[in-house]
Design an enzyme around this catalytic site. Structure first.
Site, mmCIF file in Angstrom:
data_model
loop_
_atom_site.group_PDB
_atom_site.id
_atom_site.type_symbol
_atom_site.label_atom_id
_atom_site.label_comp_id
_atom_site.label_asym_id
_atom_site.label_seq_id
_atom_site.Cartn_x
_atom_site.Cartn_y
_atom_site.Cartn_z
ATOM 1 N N LYS A 122 55.368 36.482 34.472
ATOM 2 C CA LYS A 122 55.306 36.583 33.005
ATOM 3 C C LYS A 122 55.144 38.044 32.561
ATOM 4 O O LYS A 122 55.859 38.509 31.679
ATOM 5 C CB LYS A 122 54.134 35.764 32.448
ATOM 6 C CG LYS A 122 54.232 34.273 32.742
ATOM 7 C CD LYS A 122 53.104 33.496 32.080
ATOM 8 C CE LYS A 122 51.710 33.840 32.585
ATOM 9 N NZ LYS A 122 51.408 33.426 33.960
ATOM 10 N N ARG A 150 43.927 43.668 40.872
ATOM 11 C CA ARG A 150 43.012 42.866 40.062
ATOM 12 C C ARG A 150 41.993 42.156 40.938
ATOM 13 O O ARG A 150 42.332 41.644 41.995
ATOM 14 C CB ARG A 150 43.812 41.826 39.271
ATOM 15 C CG ARG A 150 44.284 42.357 37.943
ATOM 16 C CD ARG A 150 45.258 41.449 37.297
ATOM 17 N NE ARG A 150 44.847 40.048 37.262
ATOM 18 C CZ ARG A 150 45.559 39.102 36.662
ATOM 19 N NH1 ARG A 150 46.699 39.413 36.063
ATOM 20 N NH2 ARG A 150 45.145 37.859 36.663
ATOM 21 N N ARG A 182 43.157 29.298 39.815
ATOM 22 C CA ARG A 182 43.982 29.603 38.641
ATOM 23 C C ARG A 182 45.185 28.660 38.570
ATOM 24 O O ARG A 182 45.587 28.229 37.482
ATOM 25 C CB ARG A 182 44.417 31.067 38.674
ATOM 26 C CG ARG A 182 43.265 32.003 38.275
ATOM 27 C CD ARG A 182 43.413 33.409 38.806
ATOM 28 N NE ARG A 182 44.591 34.080 38.341
ATOM 29 C CZ ARG A 182 45.136 35.147 38.949
ATOM 30 N NH1 ARG A 182 44.594 35.633 40.050
ATOM 31 N NH2 ARG A 182 46.200 35.704 38.446
ATOM 32 N N ARG A 214 50.014 41.577 44.984
ATOM 33 C CA ARG A 214 50.481 42.461 43.912
ATOM 34 C C ARG A 214 49.496 43.571 43.551
ATOM 35 O O ARG A 214 48.306 43.435 43.719
ATOM 36 C CB ARG A 214 50.890 41.652 42.684
ATOM 37 C CG ARG A 214 49.758 41.026 41.932
ATOM 38 C CD ARG A 214 50.315 40.153 40.809
ATOM 39 N NE ARG A 214 49.229 39.521 40.098
ATOM 40 C CZ ARG A 214 49.383 38.664 39.102
ATOM 41 N NH1 ARG A 214 50.597 38.315 38.708
ATOM 42 N NH2 ARG A 214 48.347 38.144 38.510
ATOM 43 N N ARG A 271 47.083 28.738 26.429
ATOM 44 C CA ARG A 271 46.900 28.154 27.745
ATOM 45 C C ARG A 271 46.288 26.760 27.662
ATOM 46 O O ARG A 271 46.084 26.117 28.688
ATOM 47 C CB ARG A 271 45.953 29.034 28.562
ATOM 48 C CG ARG A 271 46.635 29.891 29.603
ATOM 49 C CD ARG A 271 45.542 30.776 30.170
ATOM 50 N NE ARG A 271 45.798 31.262 31.489
ATOM 51 C CZ ARG A 271 46.292 32.479 31.750
ATOM 52 N NH1 ARG A 271 46.647 33.279 30.797
ATOM 53 N NH2 ARG A 271 46.426 32.873 32.995
HETATM 54 P P1 ADP Z 1 47.608 35.087 35.375
HETATM 55 O O1 ADP Z 1 48.615 34.501 34.428
HETATM 56 O O2 ADP Z 1 48.238 35.842 36.492
HETATM 57 O O3 ADP Z 1 46.565 34.115 35.832
HETATM 58 P P2 ADP Z 1 46.263 36.610 33.236
HETATM 59 O O4 ADP Z 1 46.130 38.077 33.278
HETATM 60 O O5 ADP Z 1 47.141 36.029 32.178
HETATM 61 O O6 ADP Z 1 46.759 36.216 34.678
HETATM 62 O O7 ADP Z 1 44.819 35.931 33.090
HETATM 63 C C1 ADP Z 1 43.744 36.286 33.918
HETATM 64 C C2 ADP Z 1 42.511 35.458 33.561
HETATM 65 O O8 ADP Z 1 42.138 35.717 32.188
HETATM 66 C C3 ADP Z 1 42.705 33.942 33.608
HETATM 67 O O9 ADP Z 1 42.495 33.422 34.898
HETATM 68 C C4 ADP Z 1 41.623 33.469 32.603
HETATM 69 O O10 ADP Z 1 40.340 33.504 33.167
HETATM 70 C C5 ADP Z 1 41.675 34.526 31.532
HETATM 71 N N1 ADP Z 1 42.625 34.181 30.438
HETATM 72 C C6 ADP Z 1 43.762 34.872 30.080
HETATM 73 N N2 ADP Z 1 44.368 34.294 29.038
HETATM 74 C C7 ADP Z 1 43.619 33.196 28.714
HETATM 75 C C8 ADP Z 1 43.738 32.168 27.742
HETATM 76 N N3 ADP Z 1 44.759 32.143 26.878
HETATM 77 N N4 ADP Z 1 42.773 31.203 27.710
HETATM 78 C C9 ADP Z 1 41.747 31.217 28.560
HETATM 79 N N5 ADP Z 1 41.586 32.139 29.513
HETATM 80 C C10 ADP Z 1 42.505 33.132 29.601
#
Ligand code: ADP
Length: 228
Positions: free
Chosen positions: A23, A171, A182, A137, A98
């Site tokens: 993404k 990360r 996740r 990554r 999400r």
């Molecule tokens: P990825 O899609 O690779 O898991 P992100 O950078 O989008 O990584 O998200 C990392 C973390 O941030 C998630 O595992 C969650 O804990 C939190 N997070 C990000 N966006 C949201 C969201 N929209 N709602 C709830 N938690 C979120």
């Protein structure tokens, strides 16, 4: 999509897909190609954690465990960012919504601005591959360009191809255990959004196991189809 949506100059696009689906990589390409603004709630939360804000302090433990941060915190962060004037150019939401509650909150925020979702694009990948992808990554600290130990190494080790920076970061949540949590959160809480957006006639599914450039071309096709 059945073409009944009105084309817009400033589209609101959502990228859906499990961690590691690409993404962020694809959002950055769309940003460069179409002048759209990438809004990554993950990046916003990581910045909040680093800055030690109240939201960041509340989010930290959840993120480290690979669980979702509360709808309330994430929606507030996203709404504040959407209120900034540059988003009038059109946005790509990367990592939001999400949950169904977040999707409904987003619909309400957009409705207030006289907008709606133009496309929800699902990057379709195999779960098994995701753990390898995410565990390998890393990112250039200078410009944010993404790399991977196996799939995309910089031409010169530890030197960014794009900006020449030499500081690479990984990360904290990109380890095999957290990735599994996740993925579970994605299937339980986020995958139902595919049905949600299909019901609104806005869902596009793109196979995303292939080459980054091929996927980018497919995505560009979707953007062209919704843009006025
Ligand atoms: P990825 O899609 O690779 O898991 P992100 O950078 O989008 O990584 O998200 C990392 C973390 O941030 C998630 O595992 C969650 O804990 C939190 N997070 C990000 N966006 C949201 C969201 N929209 N709602 C709830 N938690 C979120």
């Amino acid at each position: 999509m059945d073409g009944t949506r009105t084309p817009t100059k400033a589209p609101v696009l959502i990228l859906l897909g499990p961690p590691g689906a690409g993404k962020g990589t694809q959002a950055r390409t769309l940003e460069a190609e179409f002048g759209l603004i990438q809004l990554s709630t993950g990046d916003m939360l990581r910045a909040a954690v680093k800055a030690g804000t109240e939201a960041g302090r509340a989010a930290k433990a959840k993120m480290e465990a690979g669980a979702l941060v509360s709808d309330e915190i994430v929606t507030r962060i996203l709404a504040d960012r959407l209120a900034e004037p540059d988003t009038a150019k059109g946005v790509i939401l990367d990592g939001f919504p999400r949950t169904t509650a977040q999707a409904e909150a987003l619909d309400a925020i957009l409705a207030e601005r006289g907008q709606q979702i133009d496309a929800a694009i699902s990057l379709e990948v195999d779960d098994a591959e995701m753990v390898t992808r995410v565990s390998g990554r890393f990112t250039c600290a200078g410009c944010g360009e993404g790399y991977h130990d196996q799939y995309k190494t910089p031409a010169k080790p530890d030197t960014c191809d794009k900006c020449g920076g030499t500081e690479m970061t990984r990360r904290a949540d990109d380890n095999a255990d957290t990735v599994k949590s996740r993925l579970e959160a994605y299937h339980a809480q986020t995958a139902p959004l595919l049905t949600y957006y299909d019901g609104k006639n806005a869902l596009h599914r793109i196979p995303a196991m292939g080459a980054i450039d091929d996927i980018a071309r497919e995505l560009a096709g979707v953007v062209h189809s919704v843009r006025g």
